[in-house]
Design a protein around this motif. Structure first.
Motif, PDB file in Angstrom:
ATOM      1  N   ALA A   1       0.869  -1.221   0.135  1.00 52.37           N
ATOM      2  CA  ALA A   1       0.006   0.025  -0.012  1.00 52.37           C
ATOM      3  C   ALA A   1       0.713   1.359  -0.107  1.00 52.37           C
ATOM      4  O   ALA A   1       1.904   1.297   0.484  1.00 52.37           O
ATOM      5  CB  ALA A   1      -0.812   0.077   1.251  1.00 52.37           C
ATOM      6  N   ASP A   2       0.351   2.151  -0.714  1.00 48.92           N
ATOM      7  CA  ASP A   2       0.842   3.648  -0.388  1.00 48.92           C
ATOM      8  C   ASP A   2      -0.218   4.283   0.720  1.00 48.92           C
ATOM      9  O   ASP A   2      -1.130   4.105   0.860  1.00 48.92           O
ATOM     10  CB  ASP A   2       0.794   4.358  -1.925  1.00 48.92           C
ATOM     11  N   PHE A   3       0.912   5.238   1.190  1.00 50.71           N
ATOM     12  CA  PHE A   3       0.071   5.966   2.355  1.00 50.71           C
ATOM     13  C   PHE A   3       0.076   7.486   2.164  1.00 50.71           C
ATOM     14  O   PHE A   3       1.190   8.102   1.523  1.00 50.71           O
ATOM     15  CB  PHE A   3       0.699   5.646   3.519  1.00 50.71           C
ATOM     16  N   ILE A   4      -1.293   8.102   2.348  1.00 48.12           N
ATOM     17  CA  ILE A   4      -1.220   9.487   2.346  1.00 48.12           C
ATOM     18  C   ILE A   4      -1.250   9.940   3.714  1.00 48.12           C
ATOM     19  O   ILE A   4      -2.295   9.763   4.427  1.00 48.12           O
ATOM     20  CB  ILE A   4      -2.460  10.055   1.612  1.00 48.12           C
ATOM     21  N   HIS A   5      -0.365  10.705   4.298  1.00 43.10           N
ATOM     22  CA  HIS A   5      -0.230  11.211   5.571  1.00 43.10           C
ATOM     23  C   HIS A   5      -0.821  12.885   5.504  1.00 43.10           C
ATOM     24  O   HIS A   5      -0.098  13.601   5.013  1.00 43.10           O
ATOM     25  CB  HIS A   5       1.288  11.288   6.062  1.00 43.10           C
ATOM     26  N   LEU A   6      -2.228  12.750   5.891  1.00 39.21           N
ATOM     27  CA  LEU A   6      -2.707  14.069   5.822  1.00 39.21           C
ATOM     28  C   LEU A   6      -2.506  14.976   6.954  1.00 39.21           C
ATOM     29  O   LEU A   6      -3.186  14.590   8.107  1.00 39.21           O
ATOM     30  CB  LEU A   6      -4.223  14.245   5.493  1.00 39.21           C
ATOM     31  N   VAL A   7      -1.754  15.834   7.104  1.00 36.00           N
ATOM     32  CA  VAL A   7      -1.489  16.751   8.113  1.00 36.00           C
ATOM     33  C   VAL A   7      -2.268  17.916   8.228  1.00 36.00           C
ATOM     34  O   VAL A   7      -2.422  18.691   7.134  1.00 36.00           O
ATOM     35  CB  VAL A   7       0.035  17.135   8.234  1.00 36.00           C
ATOM     36  N   ARG A   8      -2.691  18.344   9.582  1.00 33.62           N
ATOM     37  CA  ARG A   8      -3.536  19.531   9.744  1.00 33.62           C
ATOM     38  C   ARG A   8      -3.012  20.379  10.860  1.00 33.62           C
ATOM     39  O   ARG A   8      -2.412  19.652  11.777  1.00 33.62           O
ATOM     40  CB  ARG A   8      -4.978  19.236   9.960  1.00 33.62           C
ATOM     41  N   ASP A   9      -2.658  21.645  10.682  1.00 32.94           N
ATOM     42  CA  ASP A   9      -2.370  22.468  11.829  1.00 32.94           C
ATOM     43  C   ASP A   9      -3.091  22.168  12.904  1.00 32.94           C
ATOM     44  O   ASP A   9      -4.186  22.083  13.355  1.00 32.94           O
ATOM     45  CB  ASP A   9      -2.521  23.954  11.305  1.00 32.94           C
ATOM     46  N   GLY A  10      -2.142  21.647  13.717  1.00 33.78           N
ATOM     47  CA  GLY A  10      -2.773  21.319  15.292  1.00 33.78           C
ATOM     48  C   GLY A  10      -3.773  22.152  15.991  1.00 33.78           C
ATOM     49  O   GLY A  10      -4.408  21.929  16.777  1.00 33.78           O
ATOM     50  N   ARG A  11      -3.236  23.563  15.515  1.00 29.65           N
ATOM     51  CA  ARG A  11      -4.028  24.703  16.328  1.00 29.65           C
ATOM     52  C   ARG A  11      -5.694  24.630  15.814  1.00 29.65           C
ATOM     53  O   ARG A  11      -6.471  25.008  16.391  1.00 29.65           O
ATOM     54  CB  ARG A  11      -3.441  25.961  16.220  1.00 29.65           C
ATOM     55  N   ASP A  12      -5.573  24.276  14.414  1.00 32.01           N
ATOM     56  CA  ASP A  12      -6.930  24.371  13.833  1.00 32.01           C
ATOM     57  C   ASP A  12      -7.679  22.805  14.099  1.00 32.01           C
ATOM     58  O   ASP A  12      -8.733  22.694  14.623  1.00 32.01           O
ATOM     59  CB  ASP A  12      -7.101  24.342  12.198  1.00 32.01           C
ATOM     60  N   VAL A  13      -6.767  21.937  14.547  1.00 34.49           N
ATOM     61  CA  VAL A  13      -7.479  20.691  15.058  1.00 34.49           C
ATOM     62  C   VAL A  13      -7.914  20.829  16.424  1.00 34.49           C
ATOM     63  O   VAL A  13      -9.039  20.517  16.861  1.00 34.49           O
ATOM     64  CB  VAL A  13      -6.356  19.438  15.316  1.00 34.49           C
TER      65      VAL A  13
ATOM     66  N   ALA B   1       3.637  21.931  21.413  1.00 29.89           N
ATOM     67  CA  ALA B   1       3.827  21.517  19.926  1.00 29.89           C
ATOM     68  C   ALA B   1       4.431  22.366  18.830  1.00 29.89           C
ATOM     69  O   ALA B   1       4.638  21.917  17.813  1.00 29.89           O
ATOM     70  CB  ALA B   1       2.327  21.283  19.224  1.00 29.89           C
ATOM     71  N   GLY B   2       5.380  23.244  19.471  1.00 28.71           N
ATOM     72  CA  GLY B   2       6.150  24.099  18.425  1.00 28.71           C
ATOM     73  C   GLY B   2       6.976  23.324  17.647  1.00 28.71           C
ATOM     74  O   GLY B   2       7.266  23.692  16.368  1.00 28.71           O
ATOM     75  N   ASP B   3       8.010  22.390  18.227  1.00 26.79           N
ATOM     76  CA  ASP B   3       8.603  21.586  17.369  1.00 26.79           C
ATOM     77  C   ASP B   3       8.118  20.935  15.955  1.00 26.79           C
ATOM     78  O   ASP B   3       8.360  21.105  15.036  1.00 26.79           O
ATOM     79  CB  ASP B   3       9.458  20.700  18.140  1.00 26.79           C
ATOM     80  N   MET B   4       6.895  20.497  16.474  1.00 27.10           N
ATOM     81  CA  MET B   4       6.143  19.740  15.493  1.00 27.10           C
ATOM     82  C   MET B   4       5.336  20.622  14.542  1.00 27.10           C
ATOM     83  O   MET B   4       5.332  20.441  13.266  1.00 27.10           O
ATOM     84  CB  MET B   4       4.926  18.601  16.125  1.00 27.10           C
ATOM     85  N   LEU B   5       4.803  21.829  14.880  1.00 26.75           N
ATOM     86  CA  LEU B   5       4.344  22.905  14.137  1.00 26.75           C
ATOM     87  C   LEU B   5       5.385  23.436  13.117  1.00 26.75           C
ATOM     88  O   LEU B   5       5.227  23.586  11.859  1.00 26.75           O
ATOM     89  CB  LEU B   5       3.884  23.883  14.996  1.00 26.75           C
ATOM     90  N   ARG B   6       6.673  23.725  13.665  1.00 25.66           N
ATOM     91  CA  ARG B   6       7.808  23.861  12.864  1.00 25.66           C
ATOM     92  C   ARG B   6       8.302  22.672  11.672  1.00 25.66           C
ATOM     93  O   ARG B   6       8.393  23.086  10.634  1.00 25.66           O
ATOM     94  CB  ARG B   6       9.053  24.383  13.415  1.00 25.66           C
ATOM     95  N   HIS B   7       8.060  21.462  12.172  1.00 29.80           N
ATOM     96  CA  HIS B   7       8.529  20.304  11.321  1.00 29.80           C
ATOM     97  C   HIS B   7       7.344  20.342  10.094  1.00 29.80           C
ATOM     98  O   HIS B   7       7.943  20.006   9.100  1.00 29.80           O
ATOM     99  CB  HIS B   7       8.318  18.944  12.213  1.00 29.80           C
ATOM    100  N   TYR B   8       6.162  20.774  10.154  1.00 28.34           N
ATOM    101  CA  TYR B   8       5.196  20.847   9.103  1.00 28.34           C
ATOM    102  C   TYR B   8       5.215  22.078   8.522  1.00 28.34           C
ATOM    103  O   TYR B   8       3.999  22.449   7.769  1.00 28.34           O
ATOM    104  CB  TYR B   8       3.806  20.137   9.689  1.00 28.34           C
ATOM    105  N   ASN B   9       6.009  23.097   8.847  1.00 26.09           N
ATOM    106  CA  ASN B   9       5.944  24.450   8.559  1.00 26.09           C
ATOM    107  C   ASN B   9       4.900  25.172   8.582  1.00 26.09           C
ATOM    108  O   ASN B   9       4.262  25.969   7.786  1.00 26.09           O
ATOM    109  CB  ASN B   9       6.293  24.396   6.885  1.00 26.09           C
ATOM    110  N   TYR B  10       4.211  24.887   9.840  1.00 26.82           N
ATOM    111  CA  TYR B  10       3.186  25.855  10.464  1.00 26.82           C
ATOM    112  C   TYR B  10       3.565  27.097  11.263  1.00 26.82           C
ATOM    113  O   TYR B  10       2.850  28.076  11.479  1.00 26.82           O
ATOM    114  CB  TYR B  10       2.275  25.148  11.243  1.00 26.82           C
ATOM    115  N   LEU B  11       4.812  27.260  11.694  1.00 29.71           N
ATOM    116  CA  LEU B  11       5.627  28.120  12.206  1.00 29.71           C
ATOM    117  C   LEU B  11       6.571  28.557  11.754  1.00 29.71           C
ATOM    118  O   LEU B  11       7.244  28.050  10.943  1.00 29.71           O
ATOM    119  CB  LEU B  11       5.860  27.928  13.882  1.00 29.71           C
TER     120      LEU B  11
END
Length: 167
Positions: free
Chosen positions: A17-29, A157-167
């Motif tokens: 299987a191929d996987f789509i990792h759909l990430v959403r800004d945690g603050r909107d979550v 969650a700052g490190d993870m927000l930066r990881h996904y380019n949200y910060l």
């Protein structure tokens, strides 16, 4: 969130299987989780989600770490898509997904007249899936969360927000 805890089983069932990792800004979550507190539903399937910012931030970080750890050994079969890119730039993002999957574009992909197999017992919190993408869902934390909530979320969650380019 159910499948986050079963990626290993999914990989066993579908080893290619191929996987789509759909990430959403945690603050909107966090905004969505908070909104769900007002949900009027007696469904036995109603999501049991955290309700305070600290718990939501920790869950968001842990969920994304879990996904990445479960898929780390197959990076060539994983595409990461930001939810915001999907709803704000639908055609380009869908094209990227299709290219990854080796599929061709069809104009019907823009039609939102989709057959929904979702049971009525879950529609109280999934009703937005029946409508078109809603760009107003991106960045709503800026209006819905107060400064203290944002500061706390970013501290956790700052490190993870930066990881996904949200910060």
């Amino acid at each position: 969130n159910y499948y986050i805890h079963h990626i290993g089983a999914l990989r066993e069932i579908w080893p290619d299987a191929d996987f789509i990792h759909l990430v959403r800004d945690g603050r909107d979550v966090a905004c969505s989780y908070i909104d769900l507190q007002q949900l009027d539903s007696d469904s036995p399937y109603r999501p049991d989600l955290p309700t305070d910012i600290e718990a939501i931030a920790k869950e968001w970080v842990n969920n994304n770490k879990r996904i990445e750890a479960a898929l780390t050994d197959i990076p060539f079969r994983v595409i990461q898509i930001r939810y915001e890119d999907l709803i704000l730039d639908k055609i380009r993002t869908l094209t990227k997904i299709l290219d990854f999957l080796g599929l061709k574009w069809s104009d019907t992909m823009q039609d939102h007249a989709v057959k929904h197999d979702e049971p009525s017992t879950t529609m109280a919190w999934k009703k937005r899936t029946k409508g078109p993408f809603d760009p107003s869902r991106a960045g709503r934390f800026k209006e819905q969360l107060n400064r203290n909530q944002l500061t706390l979320f970013d501290a956790i969650a700052g490190d993870m927000l930066r990881h996904y380019n949200y910060l």
